[in-house]
Design an enzyme around this catalytic site. Structure first.
Site, PDB file in Angstrom:
ATOM      1  N   ASP A 142       9.354  71.500  43.644  1.00  0.00           N
ATOM      2  CA  ASP A 142      10.848  71.104  43.632  1.00  0.00           C
ATOM      3  C   ASP A 142      11.476  71.431  44.865  1.00  0.00           C
ATOM      4  O   ASP A 142      11.157  72.123  45.447  1.00  0.00           O
ATOM      5  CB  ASP A 142      11.629  71.997  42.574  1.00  0.00           C
ATOM      6  CG  ASP A 142      11.043  71.561  41.208  1.00  0.00           C
ATOM      7  OD1 ASP A 142      10.985  70.102  41.126  1.00  0.00           O
ATOM      8  OD2 ASP A 142      10.919  72.350  40.281  1.00  0.00           O
ATOM      9  N   ASP A 175      36.975  80.106  49.237  1.00  0.00           N
ATOM     10  CA  ASP A 175      35.974  79.276  48.735  1.00  0.00           C
ATOM     11  C   ASP A 175      34.729  80.395  48.808  1.00  0.00           C
ATOM     12  O   ASP A 175      34.057  80.395  49.804  1.00  0.00           O
ATOM     13  CB  ASP A 175      35.449  78.281  49.398  1.00  0.00           C
ATOM     14  CG  ASP A 175      34.645  77.250  48.555  1.00  0.00           C
ATOM     15  OD1 ASP A 175      33.890  77.746  47.776  1.00  0.00           O
ATOM     16  OD2 ASP A 175      34.401  75.896  49.249  1.00  0.00           O
ATOM     17  N   GLU A 234      28.492  77.384  50.179  1.00  0.00           N
ATOM     18  CA  GLU A 234      28.674  76.003  51.205  1.00  0.00           C
ATOM     19  C   GLU A 234      30.161  76.804  51.971  1.00  0.00           C
ATOM     20  O   GLU A 234      30.109  76.403  53.005  1.00  0.00           O
ATOM     21  CB  GLU A 234      28.923  74.690  50.389  1.00  0.00           C
ATOM     22  CG  GLU A 234      27.827  74.150  50.205  1.00  0.00           C
ATOM     23  CD  GLU A 234      27.290  74.403  48.652  1.00  0.00           C
ATOM     24  OE1 GLU A 234      27.785  75.147  48.044  1.00  0.00           O
ATOM     25  OE2 GLU A 234      26.704  73.758  48.203  1.00  0.00           O
ATOM     26  N   ALA A 260      35.492  70.355  38.380  1.00  0.00           N
ATOM     27  CA  ALA A 260      34.444  69.173  38.327  1.00  0.00           C
ATOM     28  C   ALA A 260      35.277  68.123  38.193  1.00  0.00           C
ATOM     29  O   ALA A 260      34.715  67.031  38.493  1.00  0.00           O
ATOM     30  CB  ALA A 260      33.699  69.461  37.017  1.00  0.00           C
ATOM     31  N   THR A 268      38.256  67.179  39.901  1.00  0.00           N
ATOM     32  CA  THR A 268      38.857  67.093  41.039  1.00  0.00           C
ATOM     33  C   THR A 268      37.714  66.904  42.235  1.00  0.00           C
ATOM     34  O   THR A 268      37.797  66.190  43.165  1.00  0.00           O
ATOM     35  CB  THR A 268      40.019  68.014  41.738  1.00  0.00           C
ATOM     36  OG1 THR A 268      39.208  69.125  41.957  1.00  0.00           O
ATOM     37  CG2 THR A 268      40.981  68.074  40.951  1.00  0.00           C
ATOM     38  N   ARG A 269      36.833  67.640  42.056  1.00  0.00           N
ATOM     39  CA  ARG A 269      35.609  67.980  43.082  1.00  0.00           C
ATOM     40  C   ARG A 269      36.192  68.026  44.467  1.00  0.00           C
ATOM     41  O   ARG A 269      35.587  67.518  45.428  1.00  0.00           O
ATOM     42  CB  ARG A 269      34.768  66.480  43.217  1.00  0.00           C
ATOM     43  CG  ARG A 269      34.147  66.336  41.787  1.00  0.00           C
ATOM     44  CD  ARG A 269      32.917  65.381  41.861  1.00  0.00           C
ATOM     45  NE  ARG A 269      33.521  63.987  41.698  1.00  0.00           N
ATOM     46  CZ  ARG A 269      32.686  63.242  42.458  1.00  0.00           C
ATOM     47  NH1 ARG A 269      31.602  63.310  43.155  1.00  0.00           N
ATOM     48  NH2 ARG A 269      33.401  62.036  42.669  1.00  0.00           N
ATOM     49  N   ASP A 315      11.145  69.866  31.585  1.00  0.00           N
ATOM     50  CA  ASP A 315       9.913  69.975  32.284  1.00  0.00           C
ATOM     51  C   ASP A 315       8.763  70.366  31.397  1.00  0.00           C
ATOM     52  O   ASP A 315       7.706  70.360  32.002  1.00  0.00           O
ATOM     53  CB  ASP A 315      10.137  71.264  33.125  1.00  0.00           C
ATOM     54  CG  ASP A 315      10.846  70.764  34.501  1.00  0.00           C
ATOM     55  OD1 ASP A 315      10.845  69.618  34.676  1.00  0.00           O
ATOM     56  OD2 ASP A 315      11.497  71.783  35.075  1.00  0.00           O
TER      57      ASP A 315
END
Lengths: 573, 673, 193
Positions: free
Chosen positions: B301, B338, B342, B373, B375-376, B513
């Site tokens: 993966d 944030d 990221e 989710a 407005t992203r 899976d």
């Protein structure tokens, strides 16, 4: 060990190297039922007639079990056919010497001997066999047993090369094609060459010669259809001599040239089969690696044998015999030491068993070489077919033993070696060892076994060991001092030959059948390498270790002790 | 217990192993190992033979041979017991976690009932409250809880377990730290992971693997061959007038049969599983470990295995007329609150552009807008500025549907290169793009290179689009990739590879899976995964670290290599033993064969005894190698073969010569015979 | 069972067919070519003296008189039996072999007037493989030359010349060993060739 020997050795190996590829390519065509050969215009119609009369559809292939049934049925019929002729030869034509029928034991032993490609001879050819017996009872099997061996080898190679296959071929088709396209044409040319060298080919009664020296008695000289038989006996690695002295007889092997060709012809087809293997599995290097391993074992044998025979017998040297010419007891002048050592090595590397020197009279270490060759299972080029399938059993065992060392389930040419394969391969080897050792042990302590001995002491032991080794390995050469024509030896040797042939072929066919079923994994950097020098050395090592470890004690009691007795004592037996 | 490797010779384990070696002398136990059974019978024969000695054979000699033959068997038993002991030690640690756990069984009428954990059956439903131990493997069907799984994984950070989704599986023996959950038990007592693991590492439920069976057949065949050799030698002796005594014949037999590998074979297998356990991987069978060594294709993966789980900001790409500093400054502001990796990476990158770190306390009026989710986007409203950063299309909407051409280009380029573009805007003004990059783990490409040499192909599985996938695949050095992969694609890929003859290994965690895990030859389920995934695979990684697949393959290979190396070594040893024993057997009757005694051993009896001692001691000497495994080297098969042949083949051929000679010198120095 | 019967039937037919081809047609073709192209060799390389078969140039026959070169010792039948070939098959430590060779060495030295410690050629005192070895080594022939010359009352040089004439080199220059054919040499000396 003179320069002429080295030159001959180089020529011999060089020619073998050159012949391997063309022979292999031709075999590739012959062993493919749809293969085209240049003889098709002549032989294709004959082949078709054969199938029609036999009621066989050449397009139908069988699984390994049916293949085995075919082989056994054909062998059974052949055995009965030969037995009948030998027992009835006095009533049949082509018997100018009016030779009587063979005894039941001897006929049984001889039938088994020829059906198993052994050609062990408990009889003296010229004094026992009528021309018809020589031709029909014996020479027939020189063709068929050779063809059967090649067929079985082809089946094993197919098993390795094919994948997810249920069938392995058609025995009768393989047999017919091998005989018609391979053995017959080669024999024909070969026989004519032999006649050109002095081998006889006639149907006259034995000739009586009034010898030159008046005091000497008249000499009865053997005659008969010899050349046609000698050709196939060498080519098919059968080895059954027309005469008692076999290829030492000046009629069977008149000149050093005929001698050289005869030795070469033993390795011709077996050499080609290694190329056939490489071609079939699409890994020519693998074929050549096996060729290389065989050549290495051959060289080791021939050099030891040559050295020992050239060194000669110090006991005789002590009596005033010149040591320069080596051990000439039981050898012919025209061949000398090297050609005799080469013949002895090659005939036992392969399952030929023809001899141009009396192995019984060789020095202990010189005689050790043929004996060890038999113990290794005659896988050094080997009998036609038998050598290759014997070698492939060793290859499977080698791959399994060493294959784990690369960190994978052992894999041979993309096929996993699993417990079934190990089981049948080990079984085949085990049976041979059991056969040789069991019968030898029985013989050396029983009055029947000891009754046949020509020599006492360690050499006598070697005679018995050699007999059962030769019978089991389907070689047919002998430490011929042993008188094998007693009911006990006739029977035990026949059983030994049957075990050596059929109890080996059955596991091999089972192995072929199982291998054929498997999937082939594509080759990768992690695949066990079966080409190249490392593999060849590994293969040689496995053969030597498995073969020698099993027989070392027996060899120690026989030739090795005899060697030290010969050079370090005055003991005689 | 997890990850704790026991040192090779721990006193407690040693003690237990010594006791067990005697217990294993029971014929029923010996029968399982044909080589050792024959050795045992030989030892018995020589012991009985002491009372029927041939003339001229001193008692001391026969006695010592008999004793060393018994030692040979004991040493082999000891090797197996050692391996089992180490496994047991692991198992005991596990077992402690689960003794006498009480469970709150939810009865049909809805009331709770206290029962012993081992009374629980499949489908029972229990309630587990903060502070309690989860009584058995199961699935959370209601609630959320943080769970301490350190008992199993060794990882101290608690994990979240919640009903539904891929994080619903809980393992018996782990502890709930907060909240309460309702758990449906999915394993009967004795069938849970822990139970299976305990059985496996203890060796109790160990079945021979296919390779082991084949090897045992070969070793048995060799044993029979040498039995024939030695038995017929007795007859040859009669012919030659040499009366071989039972003692010397048995000594020869035991030296010839492959006792070394025969004695160590099962220890190697157990140790292989044990090594996996030390890596926190539970194999459901020895077969799976072996299959791991055979794997040709690794399905990896992308996220977590090839790349770090999180993307990181790698570059600011300002729009025309905007300086990098301005873009960096705005991006930094927007990311201050944030806390996602990221976000943090953007702050870090901004710092590298010479911006001083700011903190929230400086800007009391600022209103931070968290990512959602819908407005992203996330961002900040402060000092009248409305800074937003987010996915390109979300920001495009925010700024009114249009990007400047150069920003549009930058966004496309980032996508092409395998990255994720974030766009920063202030009000309607687009400031530029941030290049979020997948960070490929260090050292992977080397590792994949070595795998390639071993003939193993690596395939990256990712949900990314083919362009992104190709870029990452290139960077990581995998051989192939499967982009936009759905579980069905994955299954199809496995089937395709298998049809071509390859063995496939993969990791997985989600319920979807499960089919692929079941189809794969080696399916490693993550412990954090669902129950279904764990059931489908044949290994579970307690650390849930997909990279471990690589180590699993290495352990599998190492186990096979150890077996092959010791087999080769064992058989090669025979040559020297022959040269020790055969001259000794024959020299009495044939003094001329003196030169055959190439080791110049002092006397026939000391030669035989020395060979027997060597044969026994070599088993002990090789136990560490058997347990640790031969050193794994990521080489191609050809190089590996050559190397191992030189070490174990040639070494096996040569080593016994000096070995036996030294023992012979010692035997004579102490006048043992 | 049906399979077995089918196989047996096919096997019987095949055996008969192959017998016809391999044991009938094939030897007959060889016979035809042999008799056509190499009639002398195909019939045994027989040597005729006065219209009668005196032996074969490929086979040894007994010579014991001093005026003839002697072939190698023979173990074929009662010696030089061309219908019962074979060697002694005695091993290197055989009492019988060593005893026999000791006698032959003594006899060879005595016959040829050699010194008591002279080295004797190996081929002169050991039995050949077939018992019908037609050749002796060149060394052996040279040692016998003096005796033959004396017995025939001709100069040794004349005998040596005949020996040289009948010395055959290695085939193609390398194969085998140089050798002297005893029967042809003796016939030549008798002037019967």
């Amino acid at each position: 060990m003179d320069i002429y020997g080295w030159v001959q050795l180089a020529i011999f190996l060089g020619l073998l190297l050159l012949a391997t590829r063309p022979m292999g390519l031709y075999l590739f065509r012959v062993l493919d039922p749809e293969g085209k050969t240049f003889l098709d215009p002549v032989l294709k119609p004959v082949e078709r007639i054969f199938y029609r009369l036999m009621g066989v559809d050449p397009a139908v292939e069988h699984d390994w079990k049916r293949y085995a049934v075919s082989l056994l049925a054909f062998s059974l019929v052949g055995t009965l056919f030969t037995y009948a002729i030998l027992r009835l030869q006095h009533l049949l034509p082509l018997n100018p010497q009016h030779l009587g029928p063979l005894s039941g034991d001897l006929a049984f032993n001889t039938s088994i001997s020829f059906i198993t490609n052994t050609n062990w001879q408990n009889y003296g050819g010229e004094s026992t066999m009528s021309y018809l017996s020589q031709m029909a009872a014996l020479a027939l099997h020189n063709f068929t047993s050779a063809a059967s061996g090649i067929a079985v080898a082809a089946v094993l190679v197919r098993g390795i090369a094919w994948h997810t296959a249920k069938t392995v071929g058609n025995f009768l088709v393989d047999l017919v094609r091998t005989t018609l396209y391979l053995l017959l044409p080669l024999s024909l040319v070969y026989a004519v060459f032999l006649v050109s060298q002095g081998t006889i080919q006639n149907f006259r009664p034995y000739v009586t010669a009034q010898t030159v020296e008046p005091a000497a008695a008249p000499q009865t000289i053997v005659q008969g259809p010899m050349a046609s038989q000698v050709a196939i006996k060498m080519l098919g690695t059968n080895g059954g001599g027309y005469t008692n002295a076999n290829a030492a007889h000046p009629y069977e092997n008149p000149t050093p040239l005929s001698n050289f060709v005869q030795i070469f012809s033993i390795f011709l087809i077996p050499g080609g089969l290694t190329f056939y293997l490489g071609r079939m599995v699409k890994n020519r290097k693998h074929g050549w690696s096996i060729w290389g391993a065989m050549a290495a074992l051959f060289l080791a044998g021939v050099l030891l044998c040559w050295w020992a025979e050239a060194a000669g017998n110090p006991r005789l040297h002590a009596l005033g015999v010149a040591s320069a010419s080596g051990n000439m007891e039981g050898k012919e002048v025209r061949f000398g030491i090297f050609d005799s050592a080469l013949f002895a090595t090659v005939t036992t590397d392969a399952s030929c068993g023809a001899v141009n020197t009396m192995h019984d009279s060789m020095t202990p270490l010189g005689g050790l070489v043929p004996l060890v060759n038999l113990h290794l299972g005659e896988v050094v080029f080997g009998g036609v077919g038998a050598g290759l399938y014997g070698m492939l059993v060793f290859v499977i065992l080698t791959v399994f033993l060493a294959g784990l060392m690369v960190g994978r389930t052992p894999e041979y040419l993309g096929k996993k070696i699993e417990s079934y394969d190990v089981k049948v391969s080990a079984l085949a080897v085990l049976l041979l060892i059991l056969d040789i050792m069991g019968f030898t042990a029985w013989a050396v302590v029983s009055k029947w076994g000891l009754a046949g001995l020509n020599n006492a002491g360690p050499h006598g032991f070697s005679e018995i060991l050699y007999a059962f080794s030769s019978a089991t390995a389907n070689n047919g050469s002998a430490f011929a001092g042993l008188s094998g024509d007693t009911p006990w030896y006739d029977t035990t040797l026949a059983v030994s030959m049957m075990i050596g042939r059929f109890f080996f072929i059955m596991p091999v066919l089972a192995l072929a059948g199982n291998m054929a079923k498997k999937k082939i994994l594509p080759e990768s950097g992690g695949s066990f390498p079966v080409a190249g020098p490392v593999f060849a050395i590994l293969l040689v090592g496995t053969i030597l270790i498995v073969g020698l470890l099993s027989f070392f004690p027996a060899l120690a009691v026989g030739p090795i002790v005899e060697h030290y007795l010969m050079i370090r004592s005055n003991a005689v037996f | 217990m997890a990850a704790k490797a026991h040192s090779l010779f721990e006193a407690a384990i040693l003690r237990q192993a010594v006791v067990a070696s005697f217990a294993k002398l029971h014929p029923r136990s010996l029968m399982k190992n044909p080589v050792m059974f024959v050795t045992g019978v030989g030892a018995l024969l020589t012991s009985v033979g002491l009372f029927f000695r041939p003339e001229g054979e001193p008692l001391g000699f026969g006695l010592q041979v008999a004793v060393w033959l018994w030692f040979t068997v004991l040493f082999a038993n000891f090797a197996e017991a050692m391996a089992e002991g180490r496994g047991k030690a692991q198992a005991d640690a596990l077992r402690k976690t689960r003794t006498r756990t009480m469970a709150n069984l939810l009865t049909k009428d809805g009331s709770l009932e206290k029962v012993l954990a081992e009374k629980l059956r499949k489908e029972d439903i229990v309630m587990v409250i903060a502070g309690e131990t989860i009584p058995g493997d199961g699935e959370v069907i209601e609630g959320v809880a943080s769970v301490d799984e350190s008992a199993i994984t060794g990882e101290s950070a608690p994990v979240i377990r919640e009903a539904g989704g891929d994080r619903s599986a809980v393992t018996g023996g782990t502890r709930v730290l907060s909240d309460r959950i309702k758990v449906r038990i999915t394993a009967n007592p004795g069938e849970s992971f822990l139970d299976r693991m305990i059985l496996l590492v203890e060796g109790a439920s160990r079945q021979k693997t296919p390779n082991e069976i084949a090897l045992t057949i070969l070793l048995s065949a060799l044993t029979i061959i040498f039995l024939v050799v030695v038995m017929t030698l007795k007859f040859f002796g009669i012919y030659s007038g040499v009366p071989f005594s039972v003692t010397v014949l048995v000594a020869l037999l035991v030296c010839l049969i492959p006792t070394t590998i025969g004695g160590l074979l099962s220890a190697i297998g157990i140790a292989g599983i044990d090594r996996l356990v030390q890596k926190n991987v539970l194999a459901m069978s020895g077969r799976a470990v072996e299959a791991a060594g055979d794997v040709n294709v690794l399905l990896l993966d992308k996220t977590g295995t090839i790349t770090l789980g999180d993307r990181q900001a790698a570059e600011f790409l300002p729009a025309r007329g905007v300086t990098v500093e301005e873009l960096a400054g705005s991006a930094q502001l927007a990311s201050l609150a944030d806390e996602t990796p990221e976000g943090r990476s953007i702050v870090v990158l901004a710092k590298r552009h010479g911006l001083r770190g700011r903190n929230l306390a400086e800007m009391p009026q600022a209103r931070f807008i968290a990512f959602s989710a819908q407005t992203r986007m996330s961002g900040v409203d402060a000092d009248g500025r409305h800074i937003r950063k987010g996915a390109a299309d979300a920001v495009r909407n925010f700024v009114g549907g249009q990007f400047p051409a150069d920003v549009e280009d930058a966004v496309t380029r980032i996508s092409f290169q395998g990255g994720t573009p974030l766009v920063v805007a202030e009000g309607r003004r687009v400031l530029g793009a941030i290049y979020l990059k997948d960070i490929v783990k260090g050292g992977l490409s080397d590792r994949f290179e070595r795998f390639r040499a071993m003939g193993i192909r690596t395939v990256m599985i990712t949900g990314d689009n083919p362009l992104t996938a190709a870029a990452i695949a290139r960077e990581a050095g995998v051989d192939d990739f499967l982009a936009e992969a759905t579980p069905t694609d994955k299954l199809a890929l496995i089937r395709k590879e298998q049809a071509a003859g390859y063995l496939v290994a993969m990791t997985g965690d989600g319920t979807n899976d499960a089919p692929a895990l079941a189809q794969a030859d080696v399916g490693v389920a993550m412990n954090t995964g669902t129950q279904a995934a764990k059931e489908a695979g044949n290994m579970v990684d307690l650390d849930s670290n997909p990279t471990k697949l690589i180590e699993i393959v290495e352990i599998g290979k190492q186990m096979l290599m150890t077996r092959g190396a010791l087999t080769t070594f064992s058989i090669a040893n025979d040559v020297a033993k022959y040269f020790a024993i055969l001259p000794a057997l024959l020299i009495g009757a044939f003094p001329v064969i003196g030169p055959l005694n190439i080791m110049r051993l002092a006397s026939p009896q000391s030669a035989i005894l020395s060979a027997v001692i060597f044969n026994a001691v070599i088993i002990i000497a090789l136990i560490p190698l058997a347990l640790r495994g031969v050193r794994f080297r990521p080489l191609g098969a050809g190089a590996l073969l050559l190397r191992n042949l030189l070490v174990y083949g040639l070494g096996g051929l040569l080593l016994p010569f000096p070995g036996i000679k030294l023992i012979d010198i010692a035997v004579n120095a102490f006048h043992l015979v | 069972m049906k399979v077995l019967i089918a196989e047996l039937r096919a096997s019987i037919v095949l055996t008969l067919l192959l017998a016809a081809v391999c044991c009938g047609i094939y030897p007959l073709i060889v016979w035809g070519i042999a008799q056509g192209v190499f009639p002398g060799r195909a019939n045994g390389s027989l040597v005729e003296v006065d219209g009668k078969v005196a032996g074969s140039s490929l086979l040894a026959q007994r010579f014991t008189g001093p005026k003839y070169f002697h072939p190698r010792p023979s173990a074929a039948g009662q010696g030089y039996d061309a219908a019962d070939s074979g060697g002694t098959n005695l091993g290197p430590t055989s009492k019988k072999l060593i005893g026999t060779v000791r006698e032959r060495v003594a006899a060879y030295r005595a016959e040829n007037g050699l010194l008591p410690d002279a080295r004797v050629p190996a081929d002169a005192v050991t039995s050949s493989a077939s018992g019908l070895d037609p050749d002796i080594s060149v060394g052996n022939a040279l040692l016998q030359a003096a005796r033959v010359a004396t017995a025939r009352g001709i100069p040794k040089e004349a005998v040596l010349k005949r020996v040289r004439a009948h010395t055959e080199g290695r085939d193609l220059g390398v194969l085998g060993e140089p050798r002297v054919n005893v029967l042809l040499l003796n016939l030549d000396l008798d002037g019967k060739m």
